[in-house]
Write a protein that holds these residues in place. Structure first.
Motif, PDB file in Angstrom:
ATOM      1  N   SER A 563     -40.283 -73.951 -20.747  1.00 35.02           N
ATOM      2  CA  SER A 563     -40.403 -75.365 -21.100  1.00 35.02           C
ATOM      3  C   SER A 563     -41.338 -76.115 -20.156  1.00 35.02           C
ATOM      4  O   SER A 563     -42.146 -76.929 -20.595  1.00 35.02           O
ATOM      5  CB  SER A 563     -39.014 -76.027 -21.093  1.00 35.02           C
ATOM      6  N   LYS A 585     -34.940 -75.083 -12.501  1.00 35.16           N
ATOM      7  CA  LYS A 585     -36.386 -75.013 -12.306  1.00 35.16           C
ATOM      8  C   LYS A 585     -36.774 -76.100 -11.323  1.00 35.16           C
ATOM      9  O   LYS A 585     -36.937 -77.263 -11.701  1.00 35.16           O
ATOM     10  CB  LYS A 585     -37.117 -75.191 -13.631  1.00 35.16           C
ATOM     11  N   ARG A 588     -35.205 -79.636 -11.634  1.00 33.25           N
ATOM     12  CA  ARG A 588     -34.588 -79.893 -12.932  1.00 33.25           C
ATOM     13  C   ARG A 588     -33.630 -78.768 -13.286  1.00 33.25           C
ATOM     14  O   ARG A 588     -33.796 -77.626 -12.862  1.00 33.25           O
ATOM     15  CB  ARG A 588     -35.648 -80.032 -14.039  1.00 33.25           C
ATOM     16  N   GLU A 590     -31.791 -77.106 -16.800  1.00 32.77           N
ATOM     17  CA  GLU A 590     -31.900 -77.043 -18.255  1.00 32.77           C
ATOM     18  C   GLU A 590     -30.686 -76.303 -18.817  1.00 32.77           C
ATOM     19  O   GLU A 590     -30.286 -75.258 -18.301  1.00 32.77           O
ATOM     20  CB  GLU A 590     -33.178 -76.325 -18.683  1.00 32.77           C
ATOM     21  N   TRP A 592     -29.500 -74.599 -22.286  1.00 30.57           N
ATOM     22  CA  TRP A 592     -29.979 -74.084 -23.564  1.00 30.57           C
ATOM     23  C   TRP A 592     -28.778 -73.706 -24.423  1.00 30.57           C
ATOM     24  O   TRP A 592     -27.854 -73.053 -23.946  1.00 30.57           O
ATOM     25  CB  TRP A 592     -30.877 -72.865 -23.375  1.00 30.57           C
ATOM     26  N   ASN A 600     -36.335 -75.564 -27.530  1.00 23.40           N
ATOM     27  CA  ASN A 600     -36.178 -76.626 -26.544  1.00 23.40           C
ATOM     28  C   ASN A 600     -34.743 -76.633 -26.027  1.00 23.40           C
ATOM     29  O   ASN A 600     -33.796 -76.353 -26.779  1.00 23.40           O
ATOM     30  CB  ASN A 600     -36.502 -78.002 -27.150  1.00 23.40           C
ATOM     31  N   PRO A 601     -34.549 -76.968 -24.758  1.00 25.64           N
ATOM     32  CA  PRO A 601     -33.177 -77.073 -24.233  1.00 25.64           C
ATOM     33  C   PRO A 601     -32.486 -78.322 -24.772  1.00 25.64           C
ATOM     34  O   PRO A 601     -33.130 -79.337 -25.052  1.00 25.64           O
ATOM     35  CB  PRO A 601     -33.384 -77.144 -22.718  1.00 25.64           C
ATOM     36  N   SER A 604     -32.137 -81.459 -20.431  1.00 30.09           N
ATOM     37  CA  SER A 604     -33.112 -81.265 -19.369  1.00 30.09           C
ATOM     38  C   SER A 604     -32.981 -82.450 -18.429  1.00 30.09           C
ATOM     39  O   SER A 604     -33.366 -83.567 -18.767  1.00 30.09           O
ATOM     40  CB  SER A 604     -34.529 -81.154 -19.936  1.00 30.09           C
ATOM     41  N   HIS A 605     -32.431 -82.198 -17.264  1.00 32.36           N
ATOM     42  CA  HIS A 605     -32.006 -83.295 -16.386  1.00 32.36           C
ATOM     43  C   HIS A 605     -32.553 -83.080 -14.980  1.00 32.36           C
ATOM     44  O   HIS A 605     -32.531 -81.948 -14.464  1.00 32.36           O
ATOM     45  CB  HIS A 605     -30.480 -83.353 -16.350  1.00 32.36           C
ATOM     46  N   THR A 606     -33.028 -84.157 -14.379  1.00 31.40           N
ATOM     47  CA  THR A 606     -33.466 -84.123 -12.986  1.00 31.40           C
ATOM     48  C   THR A 606     -32.268 -84.446 -12.102  1.00 31.40           C
ATOM     49  O   THR A 606     -31.815 -85.593 -12.051  1.00 31.40           O
ATOM     50  CB  THR A 606     -34.594 -85.136 -12.739  1.00 31.40           C
TER      51      THR A 606
END
Length: 663
Positions: A563, A585, A588, A590, A592, A600-601, A604-606
């Motif tokens: 991603s 990552k 971030r 993710e 899934w 796409n997940p 997706s969070h920071t």
């Protein structure tokens, strides 16, 4: 008569001297009454010497009741003597059949009960008066226990009884910071807020969108005229004060703009995703999301990087975390800490290590044993029940210890070498020196090699007209082992990832037996993980920014998930669903869900913009996710609206990947 104060006896035998009598000093007859009193209506034979005489019991009883006769009274002294001799001589009596057949009434009575110990019963008869009340109370308790299972409102915790002994416990917490804040409110603010509440929702939404557009410029004159015209339509009496109203509305919008800027800054500091808006629609509330609950961090772990995490397999409230230091300029000692849910501000156990900790894992057979691997290649076993931070067993004295970092270790139950049906727990490690080892838990730690990972030469395409070149020998013949994972059903089979990007499927039954090689990554493989439900599939993540789904019988990747362009440091399957997995990552995380999308997940969070995420761990009992970062913090996040697939969704993982790529 009495002589000199002494009693005088008269008559020792019947017919000679009369019955015995006793007198006191005053001349009173104090002769004792007979003890035996028979039925006065029956005659009893009395034996005196060699002859027997029949004496009436009536006269004997009478003499016994009335006392003995005085001397010279004229009473027969024989009767008085016989009354005394009744209790002294043996009575001979023969019972007839009539006497034996005669009915005799015997009355038994008991004494008062003395209560020495009283324990109330825990059971009640069904015929008791309060039986219905007890059954109703038991039913209510059973309903509470049934509702408590799987509910987040009830948590099992240990408590102290009121009658327990006094205990002293020291708790270390952060300093409570107090701040005083205030603001000044004028009459203009009150009037503007009252006017803003009367504006239509549509115009209010347009004004809010204009202020949050990102530009710091004031509203245009046209917008001011529109705002004033709306006000004039509602209140035609104040058209003469249009200029003042426009100025006041301009100041109000500037204040709102500054306040929104401050709120955005606070959201950034609180690690909240900027994409999340304040006013959420019902669709946004139903969407999968993450919310942070708390974090395990303290001054001791600050500056270290979280390398690995492991739950205790018996006590799910105990979490082991390994810490190391990435920066080679400022090498710090490693830490292995045991955290409890009861105190997220300070660990329960702290084990200091000379080198950075790279892997931790709890034993299942002995839950108090914690295995720790370090960056120097040493392996140590600690006893978490002991408050002593010294290692229970250490590999420093082993001649066959690792020469590279121990990137991962696991306690594995295997039947190899044990009796049939009996599994023995073994400690397995994979190291950067290219060895997969099994450690023997004896008086000291020693290991044997299960596999030595060899480097493979890459085939280079020969260009037309190019001369053949001699192949250059690699610097090291052994490939560095980065990670491994054992099959959930057959623990003799395991996967091993290397720094070349290759994944080997190996077997413990034969030495250096490689069952298959999977080539798909272009960088070091950081983690491999078997699917706990579909046990013929596994995931792998690498430094080449990709996560690949593999099938055991195919050396071609089934699906590739990429991603963002960032290293994938760790992955893990969800223990509650075969379709959900998480990946970290850099900064971030993710989530899934392959039953929803394979492109796409769903989340997706920071998590922390100031640090990189290094490890991930799912909670077994709740919908929570643990994220470790490079600053020494472990955040606990709760997953919302991420349910396991129901009956209306696909049944297995094969139903998703088979249309994509046939195995």
């Amino acid at each position: 008569m009495a002589s000199e104060g002494r009693p005088v006896r008269r008559g020792g035998l019947v017919g000679i001297q009369g019955p015995l009598q006793v007198f006191d000093e005053d001349g009173k007859n104090v002769t004792p009454h007979p003890l035996f009193q028979s039925d006065p209506n029956t005659a009893t034979p009395r034996t005196y010497g060699s002859s027997s005489t029949w004496i009436s019991n009536k006269s004997t009883t009478k003499s016994g009741l009335e006392g003995t006769a005085e001397p010279g009274s004229g009473q027969d002294p024989t009767l008085s003597l016989s009354a005394v001799q009744v209790g002294q001589e043996e009575m001979e009596e023969e019972l007839t059949e009539a006497d034996l057949d005669q009915r005799v009434d015997i009355y038994l009575s008991e004494t008062d009960t003395l209560w020495m110990f009283d324990m109330p019963s825990v059971m009640v008869s069904v015929e008791a008066e309060d039986a219905g009340r007890v059954l109703e109370r038991n039913k209510i308790y059973a309903d509470i226990c049934k509702t408590k299972a799987g509910s987040e409102r009830f948590e099992e915790r240990m408590v102290q009884t009121l009658a327990g002994a006094a205990k002293n416990k020291e708790v270390q917490c952060e300093t409570i910071i107090m701040e005083d804040k205030g603001m000044m409110v004028t009459s203009w603010d009150l009037d503007n807020s009252l006017d803003a509440s009367e504006i239509e929702p549509t115009s209010r939404a347009e004004g809010f969108g204009a202020t949050t557009g990102g530009s710091s410029k004031s509203p245009t004159t046209k917008e001011q005229e529109q705002t004033v015209s709306v006000s004039s339509d509602r209140e035609p009496d104040i058209t003469s004060d249009r200029g003042d109203t426009a100025t006041a509305s301009e100041e109000d919008e500037e204040e709102e703009h500054d306040k929104e800027k401050k709120d955005e800054g606070k959201e950034g500091k609180g690690l909240i995703d900027p994409s999340m808006t304040i006013n959420k629609t019902p669709e946004e509330d139903a969407a999968p999301r993450l919310e942070q609950l708390w974090s395990y961090t303290c001054d001791l772990t600050s500056g270290h990087s979280v390398s690995s995490m492991a739950w205790n397999k018996v006590n799910p409230d105990l979490l082991a975390i390994g810490y190391r230091e990435f920066d080679s300029k400022d090498q710090k000692k490693g830490l292995a800490c045991c955290w409890s849910l009861k105190n997220p501000m300070w660990p329960e156990r702290i084990f200091q290590c000379d080198h950075g900790v790279t892997a931790v894992d709890f034993s299942l057979a002995s839950p108090n044993l914690l295995a720790v691997g370090t960056s120097s290649g040493s392996v140590a076993v600690y006893d978490v029940r002991s408050r002593n931070d010294a290692a229970f067993l250490d590999s420093s004295a082993s001649l066959n210890k690792h020469t590279g970092a121990v990137w991962q270790l696991r306690w594995v139950e295997q039947e190899r070498g044990a009796t049939e049906g009996d599994k023995k727990e073994r400690l397995m490690c994979i190291s950067a020196d290219g060895r997969v080892t099994e450690w023997l838990i004896q008086q000291r730690l020693d290991c044997i090699d299960l596999m030595k990972l060899r480097r493979t030469e890459r085939e280079k395409k020969k260009l037309p007209g190019e001369k053949e070149r001699k192949s250059e020998a690699p610097i090291s013949q052994q490939a560095a082992g980065m990670c491994f994972d054992f099959h959930p059903e057959d623990t003799d089979i395991y996967l091993a990832g290397t720094d070349e990007g290759h994944i080997y499927q190996c077997s413990c039954s034969g030495k250096e037996q490689i069952l298959g090689t999977y080539r798909g990554h272009k960088g070091p493989v950081y983690r491999v993980a078997w699917n706990p439900s579909s046990t013929d599939m596994f995931l792998s993540c690498s430094a080449d920014w990709s996560t690949i789904l593999w099938h055991r019988d195919s050396q071609t990747p089934l699906l590739t998930f990429s991603s963002v362009t960032a290293f994938v440091h760790d992955i893990m399957w969800s223990p509650k669903s075969a379709f959900i997995f998480a990946a970290v990552k850099e900064s971030r995380v993710e989530i899934w869900d392959l039953s929803v999308s394979i492109f796409n997940p769903v989340i997706s969070h920071t998590a922390n913009p100031e640090a990189n995420l290094t490890s991930i761990l799912f909670a077994k009992n709740t919908n929570c996710l643990l994220l470790g970062d490079s600053l020494g913090g472990v955040g606990v996040w709760e997953l919302f609206n991420l349910d396991a697939p129901g009956s209306n969704k696909v049944g297995t993982l094969h139903d998703i990947v088979c249309p994509v790529g046939a195995v």
